[in-house]
Design an enzyme around this catalytic site. Structure first.
Site, PDB file in Angstrom:
ATOM      1  N   THR A 109       0.869  -1.158   0.000  1.00  0.00           N
ATOM      2  CA  THR A 109       0.000   0.000   0.000  1.00  0.00           C
ATOM      3  C   THR A 109       0.913   1.217   0.000  1.00  0.00           C
ATOM      4  OG1 THR A 109      -0.003  -0.052   2.409  1.00  0.00           O
ATOM      5  CG2 THR A 109      -1.847  -1.097   1.328  1.00  0.00           C
ATOM      6  N   ARG A 168     -13.533  -8.298  -1.139  1.00  0.00           N
ATOM      7  CA  ARG A 168     -12.558  -8.330  -0.049  1.00  0.00           C
ATOM      8  C   ARG A 168     -12.224  -6.907   0.391  1.00  0.00           C
ATOM      9  NH1 ARG A 168      -6.815  -6.545   0.470  1.00  0.00           N
ATOM     10  NH2 ARG A 168      -6.003  -7.727   2.247  1.00  0.00           N
ATOM     11  N   VAL A 169     -12.147  -6.681   1.699  1.00  0.00           N
ATOM     12  CA  VAL A 169     -11.864  -5.361   2.258  1.00  0.00           C
ATOM     13  C   VAL A 169     -10.470  -5.378   2.886  1.00  0.00           C
ATOM     14  CG1 VAL A 169     -12.543  -3.654   3.974  1.00  0.00           C
ATOM     15  CG2 VAL A 169     -14.298  -4.867   2.665  1.00  0.00           C
ATOM     16  N   SER A 170      -9.664  -4.386   2.529  1.00  0.00           N
ATOM     17  CA  SER A 170      -8.310  -4.304   3.067  1.00  0.00           C
ATOM     18  C   SER A 170      -8.313  -3.598   4.416  1.00  0.00           C
ATOM     19  CB  SER A 170      -7.398  -3.545   2.097  1.00  0.00           C
ATOM     20  OG  SER A 170      -7.620  -2.149   2.223  1.00  0.00           O
ATOM     21  N   ASP A 171      -7.146  -3.531   5.032  1.00  0.00           N
ATOM     22  CA  ASP A 171      -6.999  -2.827   6.300  1.00  0.00           C
ATOM     23  C   ASP A 171      -6.882  -1.318   6.114  1.00  0.00           C
ATOM     24  OD1 ASP A 171      -3.765  -2.010   6.630  1.00  0.00           O
ATOM     25  OD2 ASP A 171      -4.230  -3.574   5.181  1.00  0.00           O
ATOM     26  N   THR A 216       1.278  -1.307   6.243  1.00  0.00           N
ATOM     27  CA  THR A 216       1.357  -1.946   4.940  1.00  0.00           C
ATOM     28  C   THR A 216       1.721  -3.407   5.134  1.00  0.00           C
ATOM     29  OG1 THR A 216       2.429  -1.881   2.771  1.00  0.00           O
ATOM     30  CG2 THR A 216       3.778  -1.296   4.668  1.00  0.00           C
ATOM     31  N   GLY A 217       1.484  -4.210   4.097  1.00  0.00           N
ATOM     32  CA  GLY A 217       1.743  -5.636   4.202  1.00  0.00           C
ATOM     33  C   GLY A 217       0.495  -6.429   3.905  1.00  0.00           C
ATOM     34  N   VAL A 218       0.369  -7.591   4.497  1.00  0.00           N
ATOM     35  CA  VAL A 218      -0.815  -8.423   4.296  1.00  0.00           C
ATOM     36  C   VAL A 218      -1.958  -7.865   5.143  1.00  0.00           C
ATOM     37  CG1 VAL A 218      -1.800 -10.727   4.529  1.00  0.00           C
ATOM     38  CG2 VAL A 218       0.577 -10.445   3.799  1.00  0.00           C
ATOM     39  N   GLY A 219      -3.008  -7.402   4.490  1.00  0.00           N
ATOM     40  CA  GLY A 219      -4.092  -6.723   5.186  1.00  0.00           C
ATOM     41  C   GLY A 219      -4.731  -7.543   6.282  1.00  0.00           C
TER      42      GLY A 219
END
Length: 312
Positions: free
Chosen positions: A175, A203-206, A224-227
């Site tokens: 991100t 799908r919803v990210s963080d 950032t990274g895996v949500g």
């Protein structure tokens, strides 16, 4: 009236980035953006203004997975999310899975002053229409070819690449984000993403949650990274709340990263405290971050040690 020395940190994702060619390409991009945004702060701009401008510049850079250059989802569509949080009043706003706009962060900024401050898909698109925001296609040739290659390989990678580089073909995610401290001592944080790529529709990210973007009067964090890992840790809010409870920002970051590492999370974060301390952390291999400490520009691009936290 006492003024504060402005501080700034930005990021363009976190994961792995092994080829030196990509590192050489990303450094001037990040440093140029830091230079422009810090000048805004130095000229009296607010933390919110700096965060919005920084996110716009990062969204406009096709090398990153946000705005122009966002990854495609499993159905070949781009859906982006972004959020903004002003720390003093703790006002959070954002859009989730919006399409066909150039800068999702602009909608998050508009929603700061609205009673309904987080809108998803159709609601976010309707707001863009009401505001007469021009229709824009953020698709790049690189991302189109990436999706086609994954389609031919039956989507084995499961996610898109962090940084758009033809020199590497490993799966990546990322991100963009900005955290700023202005001359009035106010903090703001913003985060924007195209998602992890190839994900299930809806799908919803963080990035548009307090898990991935959070600020108070004491500190601000962008993740950032895996949500899913970031949501599981509620990382941004966790770090900020620990600062509010009395930990220093470096201690709060380190404690949170150690917990994340113990649970095998894949993530990174950037942060600023109201006392001017800049901090960053990661459990991933690399964090694409750059900062301005008031006198010099630095970055984390070649931070390869086993340490989970750095600060200045």
């Amino acid at each position: 009236m006492t003024t504060t020395q402005p501080k700034l940190i930005i990021h363009g994702g976190a994961s792995s980035l092994n080829d030196k060619g990509s590192l050489a390409k990303v450094r001037p991009i990040l440093h140029n953006i830091v230079t422009e945004v810090y000048q805004l702060l130095n000229n009296g701009g607010t933390a919110v203004d700096a965060v919005v401008r920084g996110c716009q510049l990062l969204e406009n850079e096709p090398s990153f997975n946000a705005g122009t250059g966002s990854v495609l989802q499993s159905d070949g569509q781009i859906r982006m999310s972004a959020s903004l949080m002003e720390g003093l009043n703790q006002t959070f706003s954002g859009v989730i899975n919006i399409s066909r706009v150039k800068n999702p962060i602009n909608l998050a900024k508009y929603l700061q002053d609205e009673s309904d401050r987080i809108l998803s898909d159709m609601g976010a698109m309707e707001l863009a229409r009401e505001l007469n925001i021009p229709i824009y296609d953020p698709l790049t040739e690189f991302r189109a070819k990436e999706w086609i290659a994954e389609w031919k390989d039956d989507f084995q990678s499961k996610m898109g690449r962090l940084f758009a580089s033809t020199e590497s073909n490993e799966a990546r995610r990322g991100t963009i984000g900005v955290v700023a401290l202005d001359s009035q001592g106010k903090i703001a944080a913003g985060t924007s993403t195209g998602g992890k790529g190839l994900e299930r529709i809806g799908r919803v990210s963080d990035s548009a949650m307090p898990a991935g973007n959070y600020a108070t009067a004491e500190a601000g964090v962008s993740c950032t990274g895996v949500g899913e890992d970031i949501v599981n840790e509620c990382l941004a809010a966790r770090v900020v709340i620990r600062v509010g409870d009395g930990l220093s920002l470096p201690d709060a970051m380190e404690k949170s990263m150690k917990e994340s590492k113990k649970r095998d999370r894949d993530l990174g974060a950037i942060a600023l405290a109201d006392n001017g301390v800049i901090s960053w952390g990661k459990t991933s291999e690399i964090l694409l971050a750059a900062y301005h400490d008031g006198s010099t520009i630095g970055d984390t691009l070649e931070w390869q040690t086993e340490e989970l936290m750095g600060h200045c």
